[in-house]
Design an enzyme around this catalytic site. Structure first.
Site, PDB file in Angstrom:
ATOM      1  N   GLY A   1       0.979  -1.101   0.016  1.00  0.00           N
ATOM      2  CA  GLY A   1       0.104  -0.048  -0.066  1.00  0.00           C
ATOM      3  C   GLY A   1       0.746   1.305   0.038  1.00  0.00           C
ATOM      4  O   GLY A   1       1.856   1.262   0.789  1.00  0.00           O
TER       5      GLY A   1
ATOM      6  N   ARG B   1       1.002  -5.145  -5.154  1.00  0.00           N
ATOM      7  CA  ARG B   1       1.098  -6.302  -4.365  1.00  0.00           C
ATOM      8  C   ARG B   1       1.401  -7.312  -5.313  1.00  0.00           C
ATOM      9  O   ARG B   1       0.445  -7.984  -5.815  1.00  0.00           O
ATOM     10  CB  ARG B   1       0.015  -6.552  -3.614  1.00  0.00           C
ATOM     11  CG  ARG B   1      -0.481  -5.142  -2.561  1.00  0.00           C
ATOM     12  CD  ARG B   1      -1.639  -5.546  -1.606  1.00  0.00           C
ATOM     13  NE  ARG B   1      -2.208  -4.363  -0.879  1.00  0.00           N
ATOM     14  CZ  ARG B   1      -1.626  -3.685   0.075  1.00  0.00           C
ATOM     15  NH1 ARG B   1      -0.501  -3.984   0.759  1.00  0.00           N
ATOM     16  NH2 ARG B   1      -2.203  -2.763   0.558  1.00  0.00           N
TER      17      ARG B   1
ATOM     18  N   ASP C   1       4.983  -4.448   6.078  1.00  0.00           N
ATOM     19  CA  ASP C   1       5.460  -5.930   6.827  1.00  0.00           C
ATOM     20  C   ASP C   1       5.722  -6.961   5.438  1.00  0.00           C
ATOM     21  O   ASP C   1       6.825  -7.537   5.425  1.00  0.00           O
ATOM     22  CB  ASP C   1       4.958  -6.405   7.844  1.00  0.00           C
ATOM     23  CG  ASP C   1       3.652  -6.484   7.555  1.00  0.00           C
ATOM     24  OD1 ASP C   1       2.871  -6.130   6.369  1.00  0.00           O
ATOM     25  OD2 ASP C   1       2.836  -7.020   8.427  1.00  0.00           O
TER      26      ASP C   1
ATOM     27  N   THR D   1       4.315   2.816   5.484  1.00  0.00           N
ATOM     28  CA  THR D   1       3.085   2.226   5.731  1.00  0.00           C
ATOM     29  C   THR D   1       2.051   3.240   6.492  1.00  0.00           C
ATOM     30  O   THR D   1       2.858   3.622   7.563  1.00  0.00           O
ATOM     31  CB  THR D   1       2.877   0.896   5.956  1.00  0.00           C
ATOM     32  OG1 THR D   1       1.551   0.612   6.593  1.00  0.00           O
ATOM     33  CG2 THR D   1       3.725   0.667   7.318  1.00  0.00           C
TER      34      THR D   1
ATOM     35  N   ASP E   1       0.015   2.326   8.424  1.00  0.00           N
ATOM     36  CA  ASP E   1      -0.512   1.528   9.604  1.00  0.00           C
ATOM     37  C   ASP E   1       0.077   1.564  10.913  1.00  0.00           C
ATOM     38  O   ASP E   1      -0.085   1.095  11.884  1.00  0.00           O
ATOM     39  CB  ASP E   1      -0.514   0.077   9.107  1.00  0.00           C
ATOM     40  CG  ASP E   1      -1.622  -0.129   7.938  1.00  0.00           C
ATOM     41  OD1 ASP E   1      -2.453   0.639   7.786  1.00  0.00           O
ATOM     42  OD2 ASP E   1      -1.300  -1.169   7.240  1.00  0.00           O
TER      43      ASP E   1
ATOM     44  N   ASP F   1       2.680  -0.292  12.018  1.00  0.00           N
ATOM     45  CA  ASP F   1       2.623  -1.461  12.555  1.00  0.00           C
ATOM     46  C   ASP F   1       3.781  -2.244  12.612  1.00  0.00           C
ATOM     47  O   ASP F   1       3.685  -3.586  12.473  1.00  0.00           O
ATOM     48  CB  ASP F   1       1.472  -2.570  11.849  1.00  0.00           C
ATOM     49  CG  ASP F   1       1.347  -2.675  10.531  1.00  0.00           C
ATOM     50  OD1 ASP F   1       2.096  -2.008   9.829  1.00  0.00           O
ATOM     51  OD2 ASP F   1       0.805  -3.538   9.985  1.00  0.00           O
TER      52      ASP F   1
ATOM     53  N   ARG G   1      -5.348  -1.735   8.848  1.00  0.00           N
ATOM     54  CA  ARG G   1      -5.536  -3.219   8.672  1.00  0.00           C
ATOM     55  C   ARG G   1      -5.745  -3.962  10.076  1.00  0.00           C
ATOM     56  O   ARG G   1      -6.751  -3.500  10.644  1.00  0.00           O
ATOM     57  CB  ARG G   1      -4.233  -3.837   8.062  1.00  0.00           C
ATOM     58  CG  ARG G   1      -4.282  -5.073   7.483  1.00  0.00           C
ATOM     59  CD  ARG G   1      -2.990  -5.597   7.172  1.00  0.00           C
ATOM     60  NE  ARG G   1      -2.356  -4.797   5.937  1.00  0.00           N
ATOM     61  CZ  ARG G   1      -2.903  -4.960   4.698  1.00  0.00           C
ATOM     62  NH1 ARG G   1      -3.799  -5.974   4.520  1.00  0.00           N
ATOM     63  NH2 ARG G   1      -2.363  -4.377   3.711  1.00  0.00           N
TER      64      ARG G   1
HETATM   65  O1  F6P Z   1      -1.469  -1.256   4.665  1.00  0.00           O
HETATM   66  C1  F6P Z   1      -2.195   0.003   4.220  1.00  0.00           C
HETATM   67  C2  F6P Z   1      -3.464  -0.365   4.190  1.00  0.00           C
HETATM   68  O2  F6P Z   1      -4.113   0.770   3.359  1.00  0.00           O
HETATM   69  C3  F6P Z   1      -4.264  -0.782   4.988  1.00  0.00           C
HETATM   70  O3  F6P Z   1      -4.706   0.279   6.068  1.00  0.00           O
HETATM   71  C4  F6P Z   1      -5.691  -1.238   4.493  1.00  0.00           C
HETATM   72  O4  F6P Z   1      -6.101  -2.436   5.213  1.00  0.00           O
HETATM   73  C5  F6P Z   1      -5.087  -1.919   3.199  1.00  0.00           C
HETATM   74  O5  F6P Z   1      -3.781  -1.043   2.844  1.00  0.00           O
HETATM   75  C6  F6P Z   1      -5.680  -1.784   2.083  1.00  0.00           C
HETATM   76  O6  F6P Z   1      -5.178  -2.229   0.926  1.00  0.00           O
HETATM   77  P1  F6P Z   1      -5.801  -2.090  -0.750  1.00  0.00           P
HETATM   78  O7  F6P Z   1      -5.316  -0.575  -1.013  1.00  0.00           O
HETATM   79  O8  F6P Z   1      -5.020  -3.014  -1.483  1.00  0.00           O
HETATM   80  O9  F6P Z   1      -7.257  -2.276  -0.709  1.00  0.00           O
END
Ligand code: F6P
Length: 328
Positions: A16, A77, A108, A131, A133, A135, A177
């Protein structure tokens, strides 16, 4: 550990996107030039490494990017990179460009990729925590977290205006997340009536009691922050449960979603990303491989990737306590 001669570094953003990733790329590339290295941009993260989307970077590529949200190298991803065949293809492409080392900016999953790659092919890699998050262990904050919190709080302030005008109860869902860092900061920073995070179970009865007490105290507006990864469900589910028990509340739900990933990075994220970009290059040159550069108590530290991703970074107990005190 043997220190390898590094002449060409590849940099990529993966997973992300997060505000400040551009600032981290720019600092990495600038630091590389400072140490007379050749710098390569790997576009679309590991996916681009597999498909040979690799370009030598020059000064012009990184001018006027520090202040921009997103990542000009783009992100992805990659499912294919999870397979040994995918990683082999990626390695062969790095060989074609004679890339000696990698700087991986991401969360991560992205850092796990860097670790595997180092183990399998011996390519020195260093991670920069990127990120929203927050985390990852080994750093007080990840790049993008501060901007995401600012964005969430600004949005909640606006929701508060309309909530107050209509005496409404809003459930606002924030990202993160399975971590509650954005939620707890947004809760404290926007005077939320309650904050629900995955790390702490809050029985629905307790939330009901709190909202009943607030009704009695004639609070003009009520905002409940719900972290997306919460154990009792997302904002819509919680709102449905509350509606059944407190029918006198006029309830609305707002999911902030990807809004939190965009925008110009805050000063804190720009400075953090810049420090870590330089730290990543200097770390590689000093033989620090398979580690993540982070900042703890305003000092750069290097943490083995395996520790940064495995250690569960906890939401500070004090933050949780403070949010609770301030929401009664
Ligand atoms: O890891 C960053 C994040 O924005 C999280 O907070 C969220 O759960 C996820 O990515 C969303 O991912 P995507 O953009 O692939 O839907």
């Amino acid at each position: 550990m043997e220190i390898k001669t590094i002449k060409r570094i590849g940099v990529l953003t993966s997973g992300g996107d997060a505000p400040g990733m551009n600032a981290a790329i720019r600092a990495t590339v600038r630091a590389g030039f400072y140490y007379n290295l050749e710098m390569y941009g790997i576009y679309r993260g590991y996916e681009g490494m597999i498909h040979n989307e690799i370009k030598k970077l020059e000064s012009k590529h990184i001018s006027h990017v520090l202040e921009r949200g997103g990542t000009f190298l783009k992100s992805a991803r990659s499912q294919e990179f999870r397979t040994p065949e995918g990683r082999k293809k990626a390695y062969e492409n790095l060989q074609k460009h004679r890339i000696d080392a990698l700087v991986v900016i991401g969360g991560d999953g992205s850092l796990t990729g860097a670790h595997l790659f180092y183990k399998e092919f011996g390519i020195p890699a260093i991670g920069i925590p990127g990120t929203i998050d927050n985390d990852l262990a080994g750093t007080d904050m990840t790049v993008g977290f501060d901007t995401a919190c600012n964005t969430a709080i600004e949005a909640i302030d606006k929701i508060r205006d309309t909530a107050t005008s209509h005496d409404r109860l809003f459930f606002v869902e924030v990202m993160g997340r399975d971590a509650g860092f954005i939620a707890i900061n947004a809760g404290i920073g926007s005077a939320a009536a309650a904050t629900l995070i995955p790390e702490k179970k809050m029985p629905i009865e307790r939330l009901v009691e709190r909202l009943q007490a607030r009704k009695k105290a004639m609070k003009q507006s009520n905002i409940v922050i719900v972290a997306e990864g919460g154990k009792s469900g997302g904002a819509s589910e919680i709102a449905d449960k509350i509606k059944k028990q407190l029918p006198y509340y006029d309830i609305k739900v707002t999911i902030l979603g990807h809004l939190q990933r965009g925008g110009a990075p805050s000063s804190l994220d720009r400075v953090l990303a810049s420090k870590l970009g330089v730290a990543a290059v200097e770390g590689l040159l000093a033989g620090k491989y398979d580690v993540m550069a982070g900042v703890i108590n305003n000092k750069v530290v290097y943490t083995p990737i395996t520790k940064a991703i495995v250690d569960d970074k906890e939401v500070d107990e004090d933050d949780f306590r403070i949010a609770k005190i301030l929401s009664t």
